[in-house]
Scaffold this motif. Structure first.
Motif, PDB file in Angstrom:
ATOM      1  N   ALA A   1       0.732  -1.278  -0.050  1.00  0.00           N
ATOM      2  CA  ALA A   1      -0.170   0.003  -0.107  1.00  0.00           C
ATOM      3  C   ALA A   1       0.951   1.290  -0.062  1.00  0.00           C
ATOM      4  CB  ALA A   1      -0.983  -0.042   1.181  1.00  0.00           C
ATOM      5  N   LEU A   2       0.502   2.170  -0.696  1.00  0.00           N
ATOM      6  CA  LEU A   2       1.174   3.647  -0.862  1.00  0.00           C
ATOM      7  C   LEU A   2      -0.044   4.387  -0.435  1.00  0.00           C
ATOM      8  CD1 LEU A   2       3.011   5.697  -1.544  1.00  0.00           C
ATOM      9  CD2 LEU A   2       2.278   5.547  -3.896  1.00  0.00           C
ATOM     10  N   ASP A   3       0.146   5.478   0.563  1.00  0.00           N
ATOM     11  CA  ASP A   3      -0.821   6.413   1.161  1.00  0.00           C
ATOM     12  C   ASP A   3      -0.080   7.705   1.341  1.00  0.00           C
ATOM     13  OD1 ASP A   3      -3.055   7.422   2.420  1.00  0.00           O
ATOM     14  OD2 ASP A   3      -2.417   6.441   4.164  1.00  0.00           O
ATOM     15  N   ILE A   4      -0.520   8.802   0.569  1.00  0.00           N
ATOM     16  CA  ILE A   4      -0.215   9.997   0.813  1.00  0.00           C
ATOM     17  C   ILE A   4      -1.331  11.225   1.242  1.00  0.00           C
ATOM     18  CG2 ILE A   4       0.754  12.016  -0.657  1.00  0.00           C
ATOM     19  CD1 ILE A   4       1.844  10.175  -2.678  1.00  0.00           C
TER      20      ILE A   4
ATOM     21  N   THR B   1      11.286  12.500 -12.467  1.00  0.00           N
ATOM     22  CA  THR B   1      11.646  11.497 -13.736  1.00  0.00           C
ATOM     23  C   THR B   1      11.502  10.157 -13.103  1.00  0.00           C
ATOM     24  OG1 THR B   1      12.831  10.852 -15.475  1.00  0.00           O
ATOM     25  CG2 THR B   1      14.149  11.479 -13.584  1.00  0.00           C
ATOM     26  N   SER B   2      10.869   9.184 -13.918  1.00  0.00           N
ATOM     27  CA  SER B   2      10.718   7.787 -13.660  1.00  0.00           C
ATOM     28  C   SER B   2      10.172   7.130 -14.643  1.00  0.00           C
ATOM     29  CB  SER B   2       9.592   7.796 -12.529  1.00  0.00           C
ATOM     30  OG  SER B   2       8.277   8.152 -12.876  1.00  0.00           O
ATOM     31  N   ASN B   3      10.185   5.798 -14.798  1.00  0.00           N
ATOM     32  CA  ASN B   3       9.632   4.833 -15.512  1.00  0.00           C
ATOM     33  C   ASN B   3       8.134   4.517 -15.188  1.00  0.00           C
ATOM     34  OD1 ASN B   3       9.075   2.881 -17.482  1.00  0.00           O
ATOM     35  ND2 ASN B   3       9.369   1.128 -15.993  1.00  0.00           N
ATOM     36  N   GLU B   4       7.681   4.370 -13.885  1.00  0.00           N
ATOM     37  CA  GLU B   4       6.553   4.388 -13.487  1.00  0.00           C
ATOM     38  C   GLU B   4       6.536   5.257 -12.193  1.00  0.00           C
ATOM     39  OE1 GLU B   4       4.846   0.528 -12.991  1.00  0.00           O
ATOM     40  OE2 GLU B   4       4.038   0.700 -14.935  1.00  0.00           O
ATOM     41  N   GLY B   5       5.472   6.244 -12.244  1.00  0.00           N
ATOM     42  CA  GLY B   5       5.749   7.188 -10.886  1.00  0.00           C
ATOM     43  C   GLY B   5       5.154   6.645  -9.537  1.00  0.00           C
ATOM     44  N   LEU B   6       4.429   6.137  -9.293  1.00  0.00           N
ATOM     45  CA  LEU B   6       3.575   5.756  -7.962  1.00  0.00           C
ATOM     46  C   LEU B   6       3.180   4.254  -8.246  1.00  0.00           C
ATOM     47  CD1 LEU B   6       1.904   8.838  -6.451  1.00  0.00           C
ATOM     48  CD2 LEU B   6       4.313   8.346  -6.415  1.00  0.00           C
ATOM     49  N   GLU B   7       3.624   3.517  -7.487  1.00  0.00           N
ATOM     50  CA  GLU B   7       3.061   2.054  -7.914  1.00  0.00           C
ATOM     51  C   GLU B   7       2.876   1.245  -6.622  1.00  0.00           C
ATOM     52  OE1 GLU B   7       4.302  -1.182 -11.135  1.00  0.00           O
ATOM     53  OE2 GLU B   7       5.681  -1.185  -9.502  1.00  0.00           O
ATOM     54  N   SER B   8       1.743   0.537  -6.414  1.00  0.00           N
ATOM     55  CA  SER B   8       1.298  -0.227  -5.394  1.00  0.00           C
ATOM     56  C   SER B   8       0.276  -1.125  -5.608  1.00  0.00           C
ATOM     57  CB  SER B   8       1.497   0.569  -4.120  1.00  0.00           C
ATOM     58  OG  SER B   8       1.044  -0.209  -2.934  1.00  0.00           O
TER      59      SER B   8
ATOM     60  N   SER C   1       6.355  10.823 -15.586  1.00  0.00           N
ATOM     61  CA  SER C   1       6.885   9.133 -16.026  1.00  0.00           C
ATOM     62  C   SER C   1       6.817   9.009 -17.489  1.00  0.00           C
ATOM     63  CB  SER C   1       5.937   8.280 -15.121  1.00  0.00           C
ATOM     64  OG  SER C   1       4.577   8.379 -15.703  1.00  0.00           O
ATOM     65  N   SER C   2       7.796   7.972 -17.668  1.00  0.00           N
ATOM     66  CA  SER C   2       8.032   7.620 -18.918  1.00  0.00           C
ATOM     67  C   SER C   2       6.879   6.704 -19.506  1.00  0.00           C
ATOM     68  CB  SER C   2       9.354   7.021 -19.396  1.00  0.00           C
ATOM     69  OG  SER C   2       9.519   6.153 -18.604  1.00  0.00           O
ATOM     70  N   ASP C   3       6.589   5.893 -18.464  1.00  0.00           N
ATOM     71  CA  ASP C   3       5.352   4.709 -18.569  1.00  0.00           C
ATOM     72  C   ASP C   3       4.359   5.381 -17.857  1.00  0.00           C
ATOM     73  OD1 ASP C   3       3.903   2.509 -19.202  1.00  0.00           O
ATOM     74  OD2 ASP C   3       5.446   1.173 -18.394  1.00  0.00           O
ATOM     75  N   ASP C   4       3.646   4.495 -16.901  1.00  0.00           N
ATOM     76  CA  ASP C   4       2.418   4.958 -16.283  1.00  0.00           C
ATOM     77  C   ASP C   4       3.008   5.886 -15.021  1.00  0.00           C
ATOM     78  OD1 ASP C   4       1.316   3.145 -17.645  1.00  0.00           O
ATOM     79  OD2 ASP C   4       0.941   1.394 -16.312  1.00  0.00           O
ATOM     80  N   GLY C   5       1.817   6.835 -14.967  1.00  0.00           N
ATOM     81  CA  GLY C   5       1.970   7.713 -13.790  1.00  0.00           C
ATOM     82  C   GLY C   5       1.638   7.319 -12.371  1.00  0.00           C
ATOM     83  N   LEU C   6       0.353   6.900 -12.104  1.00  0.00           N
ATOM     84  CA  LEU C   6      -0.130   6.077 -10.892  1.00  0.00           C
ATOM     85  C   LEU C   6      -0.269   4.806 -11.525  1.00  0.00           C
ATOM     86  CD1 LEU C   6      -0.298   8.870  -9.796  1.00  0.00           C
ATOM     87  CD2 LEU C   6      -2.489   8.224  -8.805  1.00  0.00           C
ATOM     88  N   ASN C   7       0.022   3.739 -11.054  1.00  0.00           N
ATOM     89  CA  ASN C   7      -0.043   2.358 -11.436  1.00  0.00           C
ATOM     90  C   ASN C   7      -0.618   1.503 -10.088  1.00  0.00           C
ATOM     91  OD1 ASN C   7      -0.047  -0.141 -13.065  1.00  0.00           O
ATOM     92  ND2 ASN C   7       2.183  -0.442 -12.754  1.00  0.00           N
ATOM     93  N   ALA C   8      -1.556   1.235 -10.119  1.00  0.00           N
ATOM     94  CA  ALA C   8      -2.250  -0.048  -9.116  1.00  0.00           C
ATOM     95  C   ALA C   8      -1.892  -1.305  -9.642  1.00  0.00           C
ATOM     96  CB  ALA C   8      -3.505   0.265  -8.773  1.00  0.00           C
ATOM     97  N   SER C   9      -0.945  -2.172  -9.285  1.00  0.00           N
ATOM     98  CA  SER C   9      -0.681  -3.448  -9.673  1.00  0.00           C
ATOM     99  C   SER C   9      -0.400  -3.975  -8.761  1.00  0.00           C
ATOM    100  CB  SER C   9       0.310  -3.259 -11.080  1.00  0.00           C
ATOM    101  OG  SER C   9       0.714  -4.491 -11.224  1.00  0.00           O
TER     102      SER C   9
ATOM    103  N   THR D   1      -6.471  -1.112  -6.313  1.00  0.00           N
ATOM    104  CA  THR D   1      -7.144   0.024  -6.183  1.00  0.00           C
ATOM    105  C   THR D   1      -6.470   1.392  -6.148  1.00  0.00           C
ATOM    106  OG1 THR D   1      -7.097  -0.137  -3.745  1.00  0.00           O
ATOM    107  CG2 THR D   1      -8.988  -1.135  -4.464  1.00  0.00           C
ATOM    108  N   ILE D   2      -7.073   2.494  -6.603  1.00  0.00           N
ATOM    109  CA  ILE D   2      -6.605   3.708  -6.479  1.00  0.00           C
ATOM    110  C   ILE D   2      -7.870   4.505  -5.861  1.00  0.00           C
ATOM    111  CG2 ILE D   2      -5.869   5.765  -7.650  1.00  0.00           C
ATOM    112  CD1 ILE D   2      -4.785   4.047  -9.738  1.00  0.00           C
ATOM    113  N   THR D   3      -7.545   5.254  -4.888  1.00  0.00           N
ATOM    114  CA  THR D   3      -8.436   6.052  -3.938  1.00  0.00           C
ATOM    115  C   THR D   3      -7.979   7.559  -3.775  1.00  0.00           C
ATOM    116  OG1 THR D   3      -9.134   4.042  -2.748  1.00  0.00           O
ATOM    117  CG2 THR D   3      -9.815   6.296  -1.856  1.00  0.00           C
ATOM    118  N   ILE D   4      -8.741   8.344  -4.434  1.00  0.00           N
ATOM    119  CA  ILE D   4      -8.309   9.971  -4.469  1.00  0.00           C
ATOM    120  C   ILE D   4      -9.690  10.347  -3.639  1.00  0.00           C
ATOM    121  CG2 ILE D   4      -7.820  12.119  -5.418  1.00  0.00           C
ATOM    122  CD1 ILE D   4      -5.977   9.673  -6.354  1.00  0.00           C
ATOM    123  N   THR D   5      -9.221  11.041  -2.327  1.00  0.00           N
ATOM    124  CA  THR D   5     -10.119  11.658  -1.525  1.00  0.00           C
ATOM    125  C   THR D   5      -9.793  13.114  -1.169  1.00  0.00           C
ATOM    126  OG1 THR D   5      -8.782  11.118   0.747  1.00  0.00           O
ATOM    127  CG2 THR D   5     -10.562   9.399  -0.214  1.00  0.00           C
ATOM    128  N   GLY D   6      -8.496  13.657  -1.688  1.00  0.00           N
ATOM    129  CA  GLY D   6      -8.164  15.076  -1.358  1.00  0.00           C
ATOM    130  C   GLY D   6      -6.918  15.211  -1.958  1.00  0.00           C
TER     131      GLY D   6
END
Length: 626
Positions: free
Chosen positions: A382-385, A394-401, A415-423, A446-451
């Protein structure tokens, strides 16, 4: 007269607590490690818990988790206010003199100092002030009794061609005090036998604290620079370490409360590697300035890495443009259980992942800047911000979890590939389309955006969940791909929007929009041709008022917009051109002038996008084959 060494501002002790269940705000059910390492989570079906083989406890995160709480669940450090004070009358002076040394025999406690050639051995607790040079010798602490052995280094230079320069073989606790204004250097042999227990220029088998306002330059020619086989605390001082292998290692824990620490390492920069106790093996940086350059991992902890006030810079593997072999780990920060950023600044440039955890990553406050040759942030579970500033330059995939949650703060991802990648790395792919036109199945991610405010610039999919996605607040801006093989939005399962502001622009071939029937409506705009970067698109309601204006930074042909200003089933006019005003997020504006623009089309709110390559649809699909 009582003397003391100033403690770093904000330094503190953390009490021992039994490991407790801390509930994740999203569905995660994966065991991490042994001991306090499983994950409790909440989802639509309630609370589920996965525990490790010994079933002792759970380490996870919830919205109230702070750096202090994570540390409180770990072993208490040996830090004690009393260790930083002593009486001048009790100090035993020891003078190093080339190939020998002398001790002031009139001083009380001098009988605990023995000198044999160029080896100085201290056998009892007390305070000893060392000065001078040992050209090829060693300082040894071998104290079997209780109490702290305190070494004041006041202009000490020790080199040893056969072993460690300073070694604590036994002590209740040991402390090194860098005298005010002093410069001290330690350098060891260039070769250790495989079975050598002491294999660092500064080695301690006991709990060790380094403090004071002087400087210490450590060169680990044969292996590590500074190693503590129990706990290691750096409280203050200017400490420079150059090591053939690991820079600074505290087996049970490594705590940096203050000072200026600079590490150059052929292996890992900072390390804590107790694999036998789930409450140990952690790194904590609460203050000071830390600069790490490493060929291996910048920081590696078997359990937790916690940032809560230090200013940290990490360069590993030559940086994000470098290539490292598959058998080398060159991650900026790596934890086995939890990485928490809750204050301070963190800047990482890594050949591999910039931030990596086998468990969870949480960013609560502070300023984080990441450049990566692979993932900007990767968390297996899990990644929680929830706050602070997170920038992936710079990245291949930016945020992945497997589960990504953004509830606050500002997030910028390139990112050069996916920006946010839930995988999870285990999603399956079906061989038939239909429904929304997608070919991938929902893998449970899951990707959850609340704020918060999240801005993405992606070469691949911008916002990609191999499972589902929800948005209930905040602002999400996606500058997606220019090729039709990817989409600004790519959700395999359902994508529901109940609040917030969403603007996603990219190619039209794999266009995806939120679920038709979402509580908050949306529009999916498909333009007749690819528009140049810098083009302005404006959405105008039936009263002639601008609802949204968008000024792109890249080529695009598809725009998806959702906000509480849209009314499901209502028609809106799309204008290309004119000028935008009142910026509410990067490239997104609340007003504009479309008098000089051309009317492109009319769209109906709540009607799902249709990708020209079989992608899109209101949630059942999510794009074509990857």
């Amino acid at each position: 007269m009582k003397n003391s060494s100033p403690r770093a501002a904000g330094s503190r002790r953390f009490g021992v607590k039994a490991c407790t269940y801390r509930v994740l705000p999203f569905l995660v059910t994966a065991a991490l490690l042994t001991g306090c390492t499983a994950v409790a989570s909440t989802g639509s079906t309630g609370t589920s818990t996965s525990t490790s083989s010994d079933s002792t406890a759970v380490v996870a995160i919830d919205e109230s988790t702070t750096a202090a709480e994570v540390l409180a669940a770990n072993q208490e450090t040996h830090d004690d206010d009393a260790d930083y004070e002593w009486e001048d009358a009790d100090v035993v002076p020891v003078t190093l003199d080339g190939d020998s040394a002398t001790v002031d025999s009139s001083a009380a406690g001098s009988d605990a100092v023995t000198i044999s050639g160029s080896t100085v051995t201290i056998t009892a607790a007390g305070t000893y002030e060392l000065s001078g040079t040992l050209d090829d010798g060693q300082i040894v602490v071998a104290s079997t009794g209780e109490g702290t052995v305190r070494l004041i280094l006041n202009g000490v230079e020790v080199t040893n061609s056969t072993g460690s320069a300073l070694v604590v073989t036994e002590a209740d606790e040991a402390m090194i005090v860098l005298a005010d204004g002093s410069t001290n250097t330690l350098a060891d042999t260039d070769s250790y036998a495989e079975d050598d227990e002491a294999n660092a220029a500064l080695y301690s088998a006991a709990d060790l604290t380094i403090t004071g306002t002087g400087s210490l330059d450590v060169t680990g020619n044969g292996a590590d620079g500074i190693t503590g086989k129990d706990g290691l605390i750096i409280n203050s001082g200017t400490i420079t370490v150059t090591a053939a292998d690991d820079g600074i290692r505290g087996k049970d824990y490594l705590v940096i409360d203050g000072g200026t620490v600079t590490v150059t390492a052929g292996g890992d920069g900072l390390k804590s590697d107790n694999e036998e106790d789930a409450t140990r093996g952690y790194i904590s940086l609460t203050g000071g300035t830390v600069d790490v350059t490493a060929d291996g991992d910048g920081m590696q902890a078997f359990t937790d890495v916690v940032f809560s006030g230090a200013d940290v810079t990490v360069l590993v593997g030559g940086g994000n443009t470098a290539t490292v072999s598959d058998d080398v780990s060159a991650k900026g920060v790596k934890s086995g259980v939890v990485t928490v950023v809750d204050g301070g600044t963190l800047s990482v440039d890594a050949a591999d992942d910039a931030l990596h955890s086998d468990g969870t990553v949480r960013i609560a406050s502070g300023e984080v800047t990441l450049a990566s040759g692979d993932d900007g942030v990767h968390a297996d579970t899990a990644l929680d911000i929830i706050g602070g500033s997170t920038t992936v330059t710079t990245s291949n995939e930016g945020l992945e979890s497997m589960a990504i949650s953004i509830g606050g703060g500002t997030v910028s991802v390139t990112s050069s590939d996916d920006g946010l990648n839930a995988s999870s790395g285990s999603s399956t792919t079906t061989t038939q389309g239909g429904g929304g036109g997608g070919m991938d199945s929902d893998g449970g991610e899951t990707i959850t955006i609340t704020g918060g405010t999240t801005v993405i610039d992606a070469g691949g999919d911008g916002f990609d969940s191999n499972g589902s996605a929800t948005m209930s607040g905040g602002t999400l801006v996606v500058n997606g791909p220019t090729d039709s093989g990817n989409g600004a939005l790519d959700v395999n399962g359902t994508f529901t929007v109940t609040g917030g502001t969403l603007l996603a622009a990219g190619s039209a071939g794999m266009a995806v929009s939120p679920e038709a029937g979402s509580a908050q409506s949306f529009v999916a705009i498909a333009l007749d041709s690819v528009q140049d970067a810098g083009t302005t698109v404006q959405l105008v309601d039936s009263a002639g008022d601008v609802v949204m204006a968008f000024e792109s930074t890249k080529e695009f042909q598809s725009v998806v917009f959702s906000s509480d200003e849209l009314v499901d089933g209502e028609s809106y006019s799309v204008y290309v051109g004119g000028t935008a005003s009142t910026e509410v997020a990067a490239g997104v504006y609340a007003d504009g002038d479309y008098s000089a623009a051309s009317n492109s089309s009319t769209v109906t709110a709540g009607v799902a996008a249709t990708g020209t390559m079989g992608g899109g649809g209101g949630g059942a699909g999510g794009g074509g084959p990857r």
